[in-house]
Design a protein around this motif. Structure first.
Motif, PDB file in Angstrom:
ATOM      1  N   ILE A 195      -0.851 -22.904   4.910  1.00  0.00           N
ATOM      2  CA  ILE A 195      -0.430 -21.462   5.862  1.00  0.00           C
ATOM      3  C   ILE A 195      -0.736 -21.963   7.350  1.00  0.00           C
ATOM      4  CG2 ILE A 195      -1.516 -19.329   6.459  1.00  0.00           C
ATOM      5  CD1 ILE A 195      -2.062 -18.877   3.433  1.00  0.00           C
ATOM      6  N   ALA A 212       0.405 -15.097   0.474  1.00  0.00           N
ATOM      7  CA  ALA A 212       0.943 -15.943   1.473  1.00  0.00           C
ATOM      8  C   ALA A 212       2.634 -15.769   1.166  1.00  0.00           C
ATOM      9  CB  ALA A 212       0.638 -17.213   1.572  1.00  0.00           C
ATOM     10  N   LYS A 217       4.334 -16.208   4.735  1.00  0.00           N
ATOM     11  CA  LYS A 217       3.487 -17.081   5.403  1.00  0.00           C
ATOM     12  C   LYS A 217       3.684 -18.444   4.675  1.00  0.00           C
ATOM     13  CE  LYS A 217      -0.292 -14.241   7.059  1.00  0.00           C
ATOM     14  NZ  LYS A 217      -1.813 -13.840   6.961  1.00  0.00           N
TER      15      LYS A 217
END
Length: 323
Positions: A195, A212, A217
């Motif tokens: 990330i 994520a 992300k």
């Protein structure tokens, strides 16, 4: 019955009676549940689900203890050297049995002699993800990008010899892409590094990366198994895009030290299989990409020996070694 036969029977009863009674009463105190990776990854997620179900079923604490390092072999060695009484349980992907002997020059334990398979609990596929800064929107574009660069793109894994490491090395060998390995002590460390952009890509289990992925992300490019996942049906497989026949997943199982009483192994086996087939666990697993299994100890032992042979050939072909 002769006097000698009677005495031998009495001696046998004296020797095995306490062990049998102990096995039937197991567990009478808290049980340590070893996990070879840091919190946040698939083995840890599974361990905590199982520990909660076992605690409710047996009325005892099952305490998860993370002991990461050396491709989960540190935890495996602790389990292999524990007392054979059922109070130390190992939850790990099968690599501690099937791949570690082929990767390391020596291990502090013998995988088939020192550990007793209890049950294959679940099978966990992986998703190939990249940092959003990587200019590739498909796995084919990623391979082309990696081949065009002079410097190798860094990828994350959950440690040397982990299934994520082996899967990416196979991906490299099948596609000719140029990546370099950056090991971490579990997905709880590798996903934040991806990330942050410290590493650019990796194969990862869904539980650790779901947030994520949904927030953008991390970007998903491909799925590791031969067929598409019901969880992400829009994501193509590696096999259908750049590497025909590619089919990788992480089998997660339950082990105890060899010589653990058969009655304890049988009770734990029933508890594993009941837990992974319970409606609430099945529902939760479906949401994070885990596929429940549940086997007998004998079935799991057979599978482990088959996978040991398979991965031996695979590791030899791609030239991996962790001396």
């Amino acid at each position: 019955m002769s006097r000698l036969a009677f005495l031998l029977a009495m001696i046998a009863g004296a020797l095995h009676g306490p062990a049998l009674a102990q096995a039937q009463a197991w567990p009478q105190k808290p049980v340590r549940v070893l996990v070879g990776l840091a919190p946040g990854g698939n083995p840890d997620t599974l361990a905590r689900m199982l520990a909660a179900k076992w605690g409710a079923a047996f009325g005892q604490q099952f305490v998860v203890e993370n002991r990461p390092g050396a491709g989960s072999t540190i935890a495996a060695d602790l389990a292999a050297k524990s007392a054979p009484d059922g109070y130390t349980v190992l939850i790990s992907d099968s690599s501690v049995i099937t791949t570690a002997p082929h990767l390391f020059k020596s291990l502090p334990y013998d995988p088939f002699r020192d550990l007793q398979a209890v049950s294959l609990a679940v099978v966990v596929p992986m998703w190939l993800v990249v940092h959003p800064s990587v200019p590739a929107n498909s796995v084919a574009e990623l391979v082309a990008l990696a081949k065009s660069r002079k410097d190798a793109m860094p990828y994350a894994s959950s440690g040397n010899g982990s299934i994520h490491h082996i899967t990416m090395e196979l991906f490299k060998a099948e596609t000719g892409a140029n990546f370099t390995h950056v090991p971490f002590k579990g997905a709880g460390q590798s996903v934040p590094a991806m990330i942050a952009g410290d590493v650019q890509l990796g194969f990862i289990g869904y539980p650790a990366a779901a947030g994520a992925i949904k927030s953008g992300k991390l970007r998903v490019l491909a799925f590791s198994m031969a067929r598409r996942s019901n969880l992400t049906p829009e994501v193509p497989t590696v096999a259908e895009t750049v590497a025909p026949g590619f089919d990788m997943a992480a089998p997660l199982g339950v082990f105890v030290v060899a010589r653990t009483p058969r009655e304890v192994v049988a009770r734990l086996n029933r508890a594993v299989n009941a837990a992974v087939k319970s409606p609430e666990v099945v529902e939760r697993m479906a949401g994070i990409g885990m596929e429940p299994a549940g086997t007998t100890p004998e079935q799991y032992e057979k599978l482990l020996r088959e996978e040991y042979e398979r991965f031996g050939g695979l590791i030899g072909r791609i030239g991996m070694r962790l001396d």
